[in-house]
Design a protein around this motif. Structure first.
Motif, PDB file in Angstrom:
ATOM      1  N   ASP A   1      60.557  41.117  30.044  1.00 25.43           N
ATOM      2  CA  ASP A   1      60.452  42.523  30.458  1.00 25.43           C
ATOM      3  C   ASP A   1      60.876  43.472  29.343  1.00 25.43           C
ATOM      4  O   ASP A   1      60.692  44.688  29.446  1.00 25.43           O
ATOM      5  CB  ASP A   1      61.308  42.780  31.706  1.00 25.43           C
ATOM      6  N   MET A   2      61.458  42.913  28.250  1.00 26.45           N
ATOM      7  CA  MET A   2      61.911  43.751  27.145  1.00 26.45           C
ATOM      8  C   MET A   2      61.860  42.953  25.854  1.00 26.45           C
ATOM      9  O   MET A   2      62.177  41.759  25.830  1.00 26.45           O
ATOM     10  CB  MET A   2      63.346  44.233  27.401  1.00 26.45           C
ATOM     11  N   LYS A   3      61.427  43.609  24.791  1.00 32.10           N
ATOM     12  CA  LYS A   3      61.417  42.994  23.471  1.00 32.10           C
ATOM     13  C   LYS A   3      61.865  44.028  22.446  1.00 32.10           C
ATOM     14  O   LYS A   3      61.825  45.232  22.705  1.00 32.10           O
ATOM     15  CB  LYS A   3      60.013  42.475  23.118  1.00 32.10           C
ATOM     16  N   TYR A   4      62.270  43.544  21.241  1.00 31.11           N
ATOM     17  CA  TYR A   4      62.775  44.443  20.212  1.00 31.11           C
ATOM     18  C   TYR A   4      62.214  44.077  18.842  1.00 31.11           C
ATOM     19  O   TYR A   4      61.885  42.917  18.569  1.00 31.11           O
ATOM     20  CB  TYR A   4      64.301  44.380  20.143  1.00 31.11           C
ATOM     21  N   VAL A   5      62.149  45.100  17.984  1.00 25.48           N
ATOM     22  CA  VAL A   5      61.834  44.924  16.567  1.00 25.48           C
ATOM     23  C   VAL A   5      63.026  45.452  15.776  1.00 25.48           C
ATOM     24  O   VAL A   5      63.504  46.565  16.035  1.00 25.48           O
ATOM     25  CB  VAL A   5      60.570  45.706  16.152  1.00 25.48           C
ATOM     26  N   ILE A   6      63.517  44.660  14.830  1.00 22.23           N
ATOM     27  CA  ILE A   6      64.653  45.081  14.015  1.00 22.23           C
ATOM     28  C   ILE A   6      64.288  44.981  12.539  1.00 22.23           C
ATOM     29  O   ILE A   6      63.756  43.964  12.087  1.00 22.23           O
ATOM     30  CB  ILE A   6      65.900  44.223  14.295  1.00 22.23           C
TER      31      ILE A   6
ATOM     32  N   ALA B   1      55.688  46.217  16.779  1.00 20.48           N
ATOM     33  CA  ALA B   1      56.017  46.509  18.174  1.00 20.48           C
ATOM     34  C   ALA B   1      54.772  46.475  19.051  1.00 20.48           C
ATOM     35  O   ALA B   1      54.808  45.995  20.193  1.00 20.48           O
ATOM     36  CB  ALA B   1      56.691  47.873  18.276  1.00 20.48           C
ATOM     37  N   LYS B   2      53.677  46.995  18.539  1.00 22.13           N
ATOM     38  CA  LYS B   2      52.419  46.963  19.297  1.00 22.13           C
ATOM     39  C   LYS B   2      51.977  45.524  19.561  1.00 22.13           C
ATOM     40  O   LYS B   2      51.581  45.169  20.672  1.00 22.13           O
ATOM     41  CB  LYS B   2      51.330  47.705  18.516  1.00 22.13           C
ATOM     42  N   VAL B   3      52.077  44.688  18.524  1.00 25.64           N
ATOM     43  CA  VAL B   3      51.619  43.302  18.634  1.00 25.64           C
ATOM     44  C   VAL B   3      52.456  42.507  19.629  1.00 25.64           C
ATOM     45  O   VAL B   3      51.922  41.748  20.446  1.00 25.64           O
ATOM     46  CB  VAL B   3      51.643  42.621  17.250  1.00 25.64           C
ATOM     47  N   ILE B   4      53.782  42.675  19.589  1.00 23.58           N
ATOM     48  CA  ILE B   4      54.643  41.841  20.442  1.00 23.58           C
ATOM     49  C   ILE B   4      54.971  42.501  21.773  1.00 23.58           C
ATOM     50  O   ILE B   4      55.482  41.855  22.678  1.00 23.58           O
ATOM     51  CB  ILE B   4      55.947  41.454  19.713  1.00 23.58           C
ATOM     52  N   GLY B   5      54.706  43.815  21.881  1.00 24.90           N
ATOM     53  CA  GLY B   5      54.998  44.525  23.127  1.00 24.90           C
ATOM     54  C   GLY B   5      56.440  44.989  23.219  1.00 24.90           C
ATOM     55  O   GLY B   5      57.097  44.804  24.249  1.00 24.90           O
ATOM     56  N   ALA B   6      56.940  45.605  22.150  1.00 26.58           N
ATOM     57  CA  ALA B   6      58.338  46.066  22.110  1.00 26.58           C
ATOM     58  C   ALA B   6      58.399  47.590  22.176  1.00 26.58           C
ATOM     59  O   ALA B   6      57.811  48.267  21.337  1.00 26.58           O
ATOM     60  CB  ALA B   6      59.015  45.590  20.831  1.00 26.58           C
ATOM     61  N   PRO B   7      59.117  48.162  23.145  1.00 30.21           N
ATOM     62  CA  PRO B   7      59.237  49.620  23.231  1.00 30.21           C
ATOM     63  C   PRO B   7      60.351  50.209  22.369  1.00 30.21           C
ATOM     64  O   PRO B   7      60.442  51.417  22.219  1.00 30.21           O
ATOM     65  CB  PRO B   7      59.544  49.849  24.720  1.00 30.21           C
ATOM     66  N   GLU B   8      61.220  49.351  21.795  1.00 32.40           N
ATOM     67  CA  GLU B   8      62.337  49.840  20.992  1.00 32.40           C
ATOM     68  C   GLU B   8      62.446  49.093  19.672  1.00 32.40           C
ATOM     69  O   GLU B   8      62.176  47.895  19.597  1.00 32.40           O
ATOM     70  CB  GLU B   8      63.669  49.693  21.744  1.00 32.40           C
ATOM     71  N   GLY B   9      62.866  49.852  18.650  1.00 28.77           N
ATOM     72  CA  GLY B   9      63.098  49.251  17.346  1.00 28.77           C
ATOM     73  C   GLY B   9      64.375  49.795  16.745  1.00 28.77           C
ATOM     74  O   GLY B   9      64.802  50.920  17.058  1.00 28.77           O
ATOM     75  N   TYR B  10      65.012  48.996  15.881  1.00 30.89           N
ATOM     76  CA  TYR B  10      66.263  49.400  15.245  1.00 30.89           C
ATOM     77  C   TYR B  10      66.203  49.114  13.748  1.00 30.89           C
ATOM     78  O   TYR B  10      65.692  48.066  13.326  1.00 30.89           O
ATOM     79  CB  TYR B  10      67.449  48.633  15.832  1.00 30.89           C
ATOM     80  N   VAL B  11      66.736  50.031  12.968  1.00 31.32           N
ATOM     81  CA  VAL B  11      66.970  49.790  11.549  1.00 31.32           C
ATOM     82  C   VAL B  11      68.459  49.494  11.401  1.00 31.32           C
ATOM     83  O   VAL B  11      69.301  50.343  11.696  1.00 31.32           O
ATOM     84  CB  VAL B  11      66.582  51.003  10.681  1.00 31.32           C
ATOM     85  N   TYR B  12      68.772  48.265  10.997  1.00 28.29           N
ATOM     86  CA  TYR B  12      70.174  47.870  10.783  1.00 28.29           C
ATOM     87  C   TYR B  12      70.486  48.098   9.318  1.00 28.29           C
ATOM     88  O   TYR B  12      70.027  47.364   8.433  1.00 28.29           O
ATOM     89  CB  TYR B  12      70.383  46.408  11.167  1.00 28.29           C
ATOM     90  N   LEU B  13      71.277  49.132   9.043  1.00 34.45           N
ATOM     91  CA  LEU B  13      71.520  49.605   7.687  1.00 34.45           C
ATOM     92  C   LEU B  13      72.846  49.086   7.137  1.00 34.45           C
ATOM     93  O   LEU B  13      73.881  49.153   7.812  1.00 34.45           O
ATOM     94  CB  LEU B  13      71.525  51.134   7.677  1.00 34.45           C
ATOM     95  N   ARG B  14      72.813  48.604   5.919  1.00 31.71           N
ATOM     96  CA  ARG B  14      74.026  48.148   5.246  1.00 31.71           C
ATOM     97  C   ARG B  14      75.071  49.265   5.227  1.00 31.71           C
ATOM     98  O   ARG B  14      74.753  50.423   4.975  1.00 31.71           O
ATOM     99  CB  ARG B  14      73.686  47.730   3.818  1.00 31.71           C
ATOM    100  N   GLY B  15      76.328  48.908   5.482  1.00 32.02           N
ATOM    101  CA  GLY B  15      77.395  49.894   5.557  1.00 32.02           C
ATOM    102  C   GLY B  15      77.533  50.728   4.301  1.00 32.02           C
ATOM    103  O   GLY B  15      77.826  51.934   4.358  1.00 32.02           O
ATOM    104  N   GLU B  16      77.305  50.108   3.131  1.00 30.40           N
ATOM    105  CA  GLU B  16      77.425  50.841   1.872  1.00 30.40           C
ATOM    106  C   GLU B  16      76.282  51.838   1.663  1.00 30.40           C
ATOM    107  O   GLU B  16      76.326  52.656   0.741  1.00 30.40           O
ATOM    108  CB  GLU B  16      77.471  49.863   0.689  1.00 30.40           C
ATOM    109  N   TYR B  17      75.267  51.760   2.501  1.00 32.91           N
ATOM    110  CA  TYR B  17      74.129  52.677   2.389  1.00 32.91           C
ATOM    111  C   TYR B  17      74.200  53.814   3.406  1.00 32.91           C
ATOM    112  O   TYR B  17      73.195  54.474   3.692  1.00 32.91           O
ATOM    113  CB  TYR B  17      72.816  51.919   2.593  1.00 32.91           C
TER     114      TYR B  17
END
Length: 396
Positions: A75-80, A112-128
């Motif tokens: 029911d839920m998927k994500y892109v990171i 996200a379109k291909v896998i069916g994910a409504p949410e995405g996250y950019v996990y950013l390095r702390g030093e950035y």
């Protein structure tokens, strides 16, 4: 024939002008509407035919990762987007985010379109974290564009705390969920059970940009570069004893010798490919060693060392880094890193015989198979390659 720095720059620029996929200026957001009308099967076909493999260093086929996540019922998927660029000597993702964030976001939207994910996250390095204002502004504009196109996909930003281990995808997920950054047991893999227990695709910054360019160009020129095993181009972070330093996009499949001819200072004795977790290639193997998945793969870091450098000090630098960054969860890595550091110090200070180095190599090999995640498993790469090729510098 030895080239001058100006001649090297001319050749390097010619390479980049011919390839020019990562930093090419395009209206990626403007073209997204067209892309989003494509059938998912067609998008997957483009990615599959391109031969794209993950540019974070592991080299897992991007098509297969997306297909596995798409096939999951949830029911839920994500892109990171894994922007935790913590590998020593690697600084190319930072520039990509600064200059081509829209392409990164577009790649996430396509996934996200291909896998069916409504949410995405950019996990950013702390030093950035200095990039947060820029990325937040661009992300808000991207989300507005998604709304205008009527697409159900929203991007969010998460910041790490500078832990090297969080570059490993399951440790990254642990961090995002508010836990200590430690690798999870596999299986299940993130495509089955990832962020918040849901199917999740995690791709490197550079990988996502290539996905955007491949799909926008309907396959395009990506596969015309590289080799059959290592298709396409790659962004390299070049540092160390080099005539030319910086960030450059080049074809995969070139030899270390060709690379050194372009970037070296004329006295290169070793090239560390892939940062602290990568392989050290000595001068005698430059001509036979290919930069690619059939030779030495790299997440981007290319550090050149000339004859003035002590390989003992370089090895100690890497081992102390690994010891410091080990999460301590599994014994092979936690204790193994400590013993390798103590061992090579003991040999250097004549407290252990030179033959003890062979015991340390056996320990490193054991860590490669017994450690829980890629950090402990990769410690053997720099240790064994430096010891085997520069043994005399460790002993004497």
């Amino acid at each position: 024939m030895v080239m001058t720095r100006e001649e090297k720059l001319a050749r390097i620029n010619a390479h980049q002008e011919r390839v020019n996929l990562i930093f090419e200026k395009i209206d990626s957001l403007g073209l997204l509407g067209k892309v989003m009308k494509l059938e998912n099967s067609k998008i997957l076909e483009y990615i599959k035919e391109s031969g794209l493999k993950g540019r974070g260093g592991a080299g897992f086929p991007t098509y297969l990762k997306w297909k596995l996540a798409a096939d999951q019922k949830s029911d839920m998927k994500y892109v990171i987007c894994n922007a935790d660029e913590g590998e020593p000597g690697t600084f190319k993702d930072r520039k990509i985010l600064e200059e081509q964030a829209d392409k990164v976001f577009a790649g996430m939207a396509i996934c996200a379109k291909v896998i069916g994910a409504p949410e995405g996250y950019v996990y950013l390095r702390g030093e950035y974290n200095y990039l947060v204002p820029l990325l937040t502004t661009k992300m808000n504009a991207f989300n507005d564009e998604m709304n205008k196109l009527g697409l159900n996909f929203t991007l969010k930003l998460r910041s790490g705390s500078g832990a090297y281990i969080c570059g490993e995808e399951t440790a990254l997920i642990e961090s995002m969920e508010g836990y200590r950054g430690e690798a999870r047991n596999k299986p299940p893999y993130p495509v089955e059970k990832g962020y918040l227990g849901k199917p999740t695709v995690i791709n490197n910054v550079e990988t996502l940009v290539y996905c955007t360019m491949i799909v926008l160009n309907e396959g395009g020129k990506f596969k015309t570069f590289g080799t059959e095993i290592s298709a396409g181009s790659k962004v390299f972070s070049v540092s160390g004893d080099a005539d030319v330093e910086g960030i450059y996009e080049l074809e995969l499949g070139m030899t270390i010798q060709e690379f050194v001819d372009l970037f070296g200072d004329g006295d290169t004795k070793a090239v560390q490919v892939g940062g602290a977790s990568g392989f050290c290639v000595p001068r005698k193997k430059f001509k036979e060693t290919i930069i690619g998945f059939e030779g030495v793969p790299t997440g981007g870091s290319m550090m050149l060392f000339n004859s003035t450098r002590s390989m003992y000090h370089i090895l100690m630098n890497y081992m102390e880094f690994m010891q410091e960054e080990s999460c301590g969860q599994c014994t092979p890595c936690r204790v193994g890193c400590q013993q390798l550091v103590k061992g090579i110090q003991a040999i250097k200070h004549k407290k252990r015989p030179a033959t003890y180095l062979d015991d340390l190599v056996k320990l490193a090999k054991s860590m490669r198979v017994a450690s829980k995640c890629g950090l402990g498993q990769s410690v053997a790469n720099p240790f064994i390659s430096i010891v085997e090729n520069f043994r005399e510098e460790i002993i004497y």
